[in-house]
Motif scaffolding. Structure first.
Motif, PDB file in Angstrom:
ATOM      1  N   GLN A 132      47.229  37.925  26.445  1.00 29.05           N
ATOM      2  CA  GLN A 132      45.964  38.680  26.469  1.00 29.05           C
ATOM      3  C   GLN A 132      44.768  37.747  26.310  1.00 29.05           C
ATOM      4  N   ARG A 133      44.878  36.761  25.433  1.00 25.73           N
ATOM      5  CA  ARG A 133      43.767  35.818  25.253  1.00 25.73           C
ATOM      6  C   ARG A 133      43.511  35.029  26.537  1.00 25.73           C
ATOM      7  N   GLN A 134      44.583  34.606  27.184  1.00 24.94           N
ATOM      8  CA  GLN A 134      44.399  33.848  28.426  1.00 24.94           C
ATOM      9  C   GLN A 134      43.670  34.679  29.469  1.00 24.94           C
ATOM     10  N   GLN A 135      44.058  35.925  29.600  1.00 23.19           N
ATOM     11  CA  GLN A 135      43.381  36.796  30.572  1.00 23.19           C
ATOM     12  C   GLN A 135      41.916  36.999  30.184  1.00 23.19           C
ATOM     13  N   ALA A 136      41.668  37.245  28.912  1.00 28.07           N
ATOM     14  CA  ALA A 136      40.299  37.480  28.452  1.00 28.07           C
ATOM     15  C   ALA A 136      39.434  36.234  28.634  1.00 28.07           C
ATOM     16  N   VAL A 137      39.998  35.054  28.406  1.00 24.65           N
ATOM     17  CA  VAL A 137      39.244  33.811  28.606  1.00 24.65           C
ATOM     18  C   VAL A 137      38.857  33.667  30.073  1.00 24.65           C
ATOM     19  N   LEU A 138      39.793  33.886  30.965  1.00 21.31           N
ATOM     20  CA  LEU A 138      39.489  33.768  32.401  1.00 21.31           C
ATOM     21  C   LEU A 138      38.453  34.804  32.840  1.00 21.31           C
ATOM     22  N   GLU A 139      38.575  36.015  32.328  1.00 19.50           N
ATOM     23  CA  GLU A 139      37.603  37.051  32.681  1.00 19.50           C
ATOM     24  C   GLU A 139      36.228  36.703  32.131  1.00 19.50           C
ATOM     25  N   SER A 140      36.165  36.218  30.905  1.00 21.53           N
ATOM     26  CA  SER A 140      34.883  35.834  30.298  1.00 21.53           C
ATOM     27  C   SER A 140      34.273  34.639  31.014  1.00 21.53           C
ATOM     28  N   ALA A 141      35.085  33.632  31.288  1.00 23.98           N
ATOM     29  CA  ALA A 141      34.589  32.408  31.916  1.00 23.98           C
ATOM     30  C   ALA A 141      34.091  32.662  33.344  1.00 23.98           C
ATOM     31  N   ALA A 142      34.568  33.728  33.966  1.00 22.20           N
ATOM     32  CA  ALA A 142      34.105  34.068  35.314  1.00 22.20           C
ATOM     33  C   ALA A 142      32.624  34.444  35.316  1.00 22.20           C
ATOM     34  N   HIS A 143      32.062  34.741  34.145  1.00 25.63           N
ATOM     35  CA  HIS A 143      30.650  35.108  34.041  1.00 25.63           C
ATOM     36  C   HIS A 143      29.761  33.892  33.797  1.00 25.63           C
ATOM     37  N   GLY A 144      30.298  32.713  34.027  1.00 27.91           N
ATOM     38  CA  GLY A 144      29.496  31.500  33.902  1.00 27.91           C
ATOM     39  C   GLY A 144      29.243  31.100  32.464  1.00 27.91           C
ATOM     40  N   PRO A 145      28.175  30.366  32.242  1.00 28.03           N
ATOM     41  CA  PRO A 145      27.891  29.832  30.900  1.00 28.03           C
ATOM     42  C   PRO A 145      27.808  30.906  29.817  1.00 28.03           C
ATOM     43  N   THR A 146      27.326  32.088  30.173  1.00 28.73           N
ATOM     44  CA  THR A 146      27.208  33.135  29.157  1.00 28.73           C
ATOM     45  C   THR A 146      28.569  33.621  28.678  1.00 28.73           C
ATOM     46  N   GLY A 147      29.566  33.588  29.528  1.00 25.13           N
ATOM     47  CA  GLY A 147      30.907  34.021  29.140  1.00 25.13           C
ATOM     48  C   GLY A 147      31.688  32.962  28.386  1.00 25.13           C
ATOM     49  N   LEU A 148      31.210  31.719  28.421  1.00 25.70           N
ATOM     50  CA  LEU A 148      31.934  30.639  27.752  1.00 25.70           C
ATOM     51  C   LEU A 148      31.932  30.784  26.233  1.00 25.70           C
ATOM     52  N   ARG A 149      30.898  31.366  25.691  1.00 24.28           N
ATOM     53  CA  ARG A 149      30.856  31.563  24.234  1.00 24.28           C
ATOM     54  C   ARG A 149      32.012  32.474  23.802  1.00 24.28           C
TER      55      ARG A 149
END
Length: 173
Positions: A132-149
């Motif tokens: 679940q964390r891996q999926q959430a990281v990829l989904e968050s990171a897809a939003h660019g710098p704002t999702g990296l946090r």
């Protein structure tokens, strides 16, 4: 046969850009780092900063520096540290889609394997949480710098969970 969840993870990896791939692979390494270097999370801070900036040159330099700083970590450590060492050693110096995608896939599989090995049933809650964390990281990171946090926060949380599991096992051993 892969489960629907595993397929979703692979689809997310397939669709990710360089920044999301770097973040996803780095997050896997970061979450598993307690097995190699229990206090080593700070070493990855410059690598996270390079990902946030999308700076390929800084990425390569930060990865090389992390390798040097963690070179002596894990000597004589448990067998479970070997995949973590491989994640770090195999991180590509080049900020290009192909090598980052391959590394991210390898890190994903290694992190899932580490969590499955530490899970009492092999594919229980520890393994499921990592997936679940891996999926959430990829989904968050897809939003660019704002999702990296959010990706970094998920990674930090996962590292704490893994440290707690390892600590509990050490106390009961």
């Amino acid at each position: 046969m892969m489960s629907a969840t595993s397929t979703s993870l692979q689809e997310l990896i397939d669709r990710a850009d360089e920044r999301a791939l770097a973040a996803a692979g780095l997050a896997c390494l970061d979450r598993c780092l307690p097995l190699l270097a229990p206090e080593g999370a700070e070493v990855l801070r410059p690598v996270w900063a390079a990902v946030a900036r999308g700076d390929g040159a800084a990425w390569g330099e930060a990865v090389a520096k992390a390798r040097v700083e963690l070179a002596d970590e894990g000597e004589g450590a448990a067998e479970s540290a070997a995949p973590v060492r491989a994640m770090l050693d195999d991180a590509p110096a080049d900020w290009t889609e192909g090598p980052l995608r391959d590394w991210t896939r390898t890190c994903s599989e290694a992190a899932l394997g580490v969590h499955a090995a530490l899970d009492a049933t092999g594919t229980g809650p520890l393994h499921a949480g990592e997936l679940q964390r891996q999926q959430a990281v990829l989904e968050s990171a897809a939003h660019g710098p704002t999702g990296l946090r959010r990706a970094r926060d998920l990674s930090t949380e996962g590292g704490r969970v893994l440290r707690a599991v390892v600590s509990r096992r050490a106390r009961t051993a």
